[in-house]
Design a protein around this motif. Structure first.
Motif, PDB file in Angstrom:
ATOM      1  N   LYS A 149       1.562   3.991  13.233  1.00 39.44           N
ATOM      2  CA  LYS A 149       1.349   4.367  11.838  1.00 39.44           C
ATOM      3  C   LYS A 149       1.360   5.876  11.731  1.00 39.44           C
ATOM      4  O   LYS A 149       0.793   6.563  12.584  1.00 39.44           O
ATOM      5  CB  LYS A 149      -0.020   3.815  11.397  1.00 39.44           C
ATOM      6  CG  LYS A 149      -0.642   4.420  10.147  1.00 39.44           C
ATOM      7  CD  LYS A 149      -0.241   3.659   8.918  1.00 39.44           C
ATOM      8  CE  LYS A 149      -0.946   4.139   7.668  1.00 39.44           C
ATOM      9  NZ  LYS A 149      -2.316   3.660   7.562  1.00 39.44           N
ATOM     10  N   PHE A 151       1.098   9.166   8.680  1.00 36.98           N
ATOM     11  CA  PHE A 151       0.720   9.507   7.308  1.00 36.98           C
ATOM     12  C   PHE A 151       1.525  10.723   6.864  1.00 36.98           C
ATOM     13  O   PHE A 151       1.591  11.710   7.602  1.00 36.98           O
ATOM     14  CB  PHE A 151      -0.758   9.901   7.219  1.00 36.98           C
ATOM     15  CG  PHE A 151      -1.743   8.812   7.569  1.00 36.98           C
ATOM     16  CD1 PHE A 151      -2.383   8.088   6.573  1.00 36.98           C
ATOM     17  CD2 PHE A 151      -2.052   8.533   8.890  1.00 36.98           C
ATOM     18  CE1 PHE A 151      -3.316   7.108   6.881  1.00 36.98           C
ATOM     19  CE2 PHE A 151      -2.989   7.561   9.214  1.00 36.98           C
ATOM     20  CZ  PHE A 151      -3.620   6.838   8.210  1.00 36.98           C
ATOM     21  N   TYR A 154      -2.871  13.308   3.291  1.00 36.49           N
ATOM     22  CA  TYR A 154      -4.130  13.772   3.881  1.00 36.49           C
ATOM     23  C   TYR A 154      -3.857  15.034   4.704  1.00 36.49           C
ATOM     24  O   TYR A 154      -4.074  15.076   5.911  1.00 36.49           O
ATOM     25  CB  TYR A 154      -4.798  12.692   4.745  1.00 36.49           C
ATOM     26  CG  TYR A 154      -5.134  11.399   4.028  1.00 36.49           C
ATOM     27  CD1 TYR A 154      -5.993  11.391   2.933  1.00 36.49           C
ATOM     28  CD2 TYR A 154      -4.605  10.184   4.456  1.00 36.49           C
ATOM     29  CE1 TYR A 154      -6.314  10.201   2.281  1.00 36.49           C
ATOM     30  CE2 TYR A 154      -4.921   8.995   3.821  1.00 36.49           C
ATOM     31  CZ  TYR A 154      -5.770   9.009   2.736  1.00 36.49           C
ATOM     32  OH  TYR A 154      -6.089   7.824   2.099  1.00 36.49           O
ATOM     33  N   HIS A 182       2.077   5.636   5.541  1.00 38.84           N
ATOM     34  CA  HIS A 182       1.390   5.901   4.276  1.00 38.84           C
ATOM     35  C   HIS A 182       2.237   6.954   3.589  1.00 38.84           C
ATOM     36  O   HIS A 182       2.313   8.096   4.054  1.00 38.84           O
ATOM     37  CB  HIS A 182      -0.034   6.423   4.537  1.00 38.84           C
ATOM     38  CG  HIS A 182      -0.730   6.947   3.319  1.00 38.84           C
ATOM     39  ND1 HIS A 182      -2.034   6.628   3.010  1.00 38.84           N
ATOM     40  CD2 HIS A 182      -0.327   7.785   2.318  1.00 38.84           C
ATOM     41  CE1 HIS A 182      -2.393   7.239   1.890  1.00 38.84           C
ATOM     42  NE2 HIS A 182      -1.371   7.961   1.444  1.00 38.84           N
ATOM     43  N   HIS A 238       0.602  -0.099   1.433  1.00 29.80           N
ATOM     44  CA  HIS A 238      -0.005   0.052   0.098  1.00 29.80           C
ATOM     45  C   HIS A 238       0.906   0.702  -0.961  1.00 29.80           C
ATOM     46  O   HIS A 238       0.651   1.806  -1.422  1.00 29.80           O
ATOM     47  CB  HIS A 238      -1.367   0.738   0.160  1.00 29.80           C
ATOM     48  CG  HIS A 238      -1.499   2.024   0.920  1.00 29.80           C
ATOM     49  ND1 HIS A 238      -0.567   3.015   0.902  1.00 29.80           N
ATOM     50  CD2 HIS A 238      -2.507   2.487   1.700  1.00 29.80           C
ATOM     51  CE1 HIS A 238      -0.993   4.036   1.627  1.00 29.80           C
ATOM     52  NE2 HIS A 238      -2.161   3.724   2.136  1.00 29.80           N
ATOM     53  N   SER A 285      -6.404   5.986  -2.063  1.00 32.90           N
ATOM     54  CA  SER A 285      -5.121   6.694  -2.030  1.00 32.90           C
ATOM     55  C   SER A 285      -4.057   5.831  -1.376  1.00 32.90           C
ATOM     56  O   SER A 285      -4.317   5.300  -0.291  1.00 32.90           O
ATOM     57  CB  SER A 285      -5.250   7.998  -1.242  1.00 32.90           C
ATOM     58  OG  SER A 285      -6.039   8.898  -1.968  1.00 32.90           O
TER      59      SER A 285
HETATM   60 ZN    ZN Z   1      -3.140   4.934   3.483  1.00 31.08          ZN
END
Ligand code: ZN
Ligand code: URP
Ligand code: ZN
Length: 473
Positions: A149, A151, A154, A182, A238, A285
């Motif tokens: 994963k 991101f 952030y 993400h 998401h 988020s």
């Molecule tokens: Zn996330």
């Protein structure tokens, strides 16, 4: 122990049929009528539906975040999952700066192993990629960790740059692993947050104003394009809005190996909820969006544009200054009140691990938006296939693990956080009237939930060694 579940209707992603189930040695050993009952515990399931246990591929139990820790641990969160009909989940082992990926996995294993009551796997979240870490990636496969994963948001915490994302994709493709992202433009969001704070725009709704839909759409298309260049499979977590799901559809229409997930909160809530006095409960988020986006996501689930409904379960107490009681023990942890007076300090995350199946059934199946088979596909079969667990998990068939939910489609409940099992002091669905819920829940043939009774044992949940080279759905 040998168990026969008798008289129910089996629902898989593909079929609906009457069948009894014989569970033995942790597996489904036989299906059909008139199965031999000698020495078996018989569970009468007339009028009930038999569903494969739900699989939630996106959870954050005990995640240290925003200066506190997500309220559910691997016992309380998994117990709640079981009460909601979920029998497996995959959490994120986050690499802290300077750590190896194996260290991250070991850290999360330590949190989970003595507490687990359902089966659990781990994704590893890369936050600090150097050549040593790159070289380590393929060796995760033999540890059963086949998903990475990253991101794009952030900033200063988890965010990685495009080169890092692209290098991870190349390596993952080589090793038969799947990259999850993400997707939000963290640089833009950081500027918007700073600007709003500097101008005194501190109310909760400025969380959403600082995380615009186009910041999600831009990062989604960027990740999709990078996956296309790397010939790597990609799973976007998401997804919240039409703008970003349209990018996914664009990539899929051009033959890219890209898939997407949404979560219940994005089907139900809007920025209006952030303007309520308890708006902090809805801060996550990417943020909740508009009623039109809610509807667009429902349609994307029914039309097959999105492949999975997970939860992103990452709960915080609404008022962490007050203790709550969980199974007779007092619990207190700073929560959403950390951001009172400043939206940028509200811990990001919402609960969902126990709610997902209940909500998707009442608002999806009962309304005719999705069929019962599609419900199984979105919450169990596709997750099992995409994340390398099928057909052990995700379906009801001879040889599969005996993860079975005896589902009562006529049972009703009114959501009340006090009656639920997540370790939180609220439920954002409180007061909603739901129809359809688990009556019994089995994990590998062991009865964990029987009505309101809990029979789970700490430490009985098993780590899921997942396969590489999983299919793209
Ligand atoms: Zn996330
Ligand atoms: O607000 C959220 N989603 N919290 C959990 C961490 C993440 O971004 O998934
Ligand atoms: Zn998450």
């Amino acid at each position: 122990m040998k168990t026969i579940i008798k008289g129910g209707t089996v629902i898989t992603a593909a079929d609906t049929f009457a069948s009894d189930l014989l569970l033995e040695g942790g597996c489904i050993v036989q299906m059909g009528a008139n199965l031999p009952q000698a020495g078996a515990r018989v569970v009468e399931a007339g009028g009930m539906l038999l569903l494969p246990g739900g699989i939630d591929v996106h959870t954050h139990l005990e995640l240290p975040f925003f200066g506190t820790v997500a309220a559910d641990d691997f016992y309380t969160g998994q117990r709640a999952a079981a009460f909601g009909g979920t029998t497996s989940h995959i959490d994120f082992a986050i690499q802290h700066k300077g750590e190896s990926l194996h260290q991250a996995v070991e850290n999360w294993q330590r949190k989970a192993q003595d507490k687990a009551v359902i089966d659990y796997g781990l994704h590893v979240a890369i936050t600090d990629l150097n050549d040593t870490v790159m070289a380590e990636i393929p060796s995760l496969v033999s540890a059963g960790v086949t998903t990475l994963k990253l991101f794009t948001a952030y900033k200063g915490v988890y965010q990685v740059d495009d080169a890092t994302l692209f290098r991870a994709m190349l390596k993952a493709a080589e090793a038969g692993m799947l990259v999850m992202v993400h997707c939000e433009n963290g640089d833009v969001i950081d500027l918007l947050i700073r600007d709003n704070v500097a101008h005194g725009n501190l109310a909760t709704e400025y969380h959403a104003r600082s995380h615009p839909a186009w910041a999600e759409a831009e990062a989604s298309l960027r990740a999709i394009a990078l996956a296309g260049i790397a010939s790597a499979p990609l799973y976007i977590v998401h997804m919240t809005c039409a703008e970003s799901v349209d990018q996914l559809r664009y990539g899929r229409a051009r033959g890219l190996q890209v898939m997407g997930e949404t979560c219940p909160q994005y089907l139900f809530f809007t920025t209006d909820n952030l303007r309520q006095p308890d708006g902090a409960k809805y801060v996550c988020s990417p943020p909740v969006r508009t009623a039109a986006d809610n509807e667009y996501l429902w349609q994307a689930l029914s039309a097959g544009h999105l492949q999975v409904v997970a939860t992103d379960h990452c709960p915080f107490l609404f008022d962490g200054t007050q203790a709550i009681t969980y199974e007779g023990e007092s619990y207190r942890k700073p929560g959403k009140e950390l951001g009172a007076g400043d939206f940028s300090k509200i811990p990001n995350g919402m609960h969902g691990i126990e709610d997902r199946q209940l909500l998707l059934w009442t608002y999806g199946v009962n309304t005719g938006r999705i069929s019962a088979n599609r419900f199984v596909e979105l919450t169990a079969t596709n997750p099992a296939k995409i994340f390398g667990m099928y057909p052990c998990k995700g379906t009801l068939a001879p040889g599969s693990d005996a993860d079975v939910v005896v589902w009562d489609p006529a049972a009703e409940l009114t959501v009340d956080w006090r009656q639920m099992h997540m370790r939180v002091d609220h439920n954002v669905y409180d007061g909603r009237r739901l129809r359809g819920r688990p009556r019994q829940v089995f994990v590998r043939g062991e009865l964990l939930v029987d009505g309101s009774a809990w029979h789970g044992r700490r430490g009985s949940g098993a780590f899921l060694q997942r396969s590489s080279h999983a299919p793209v759905i």
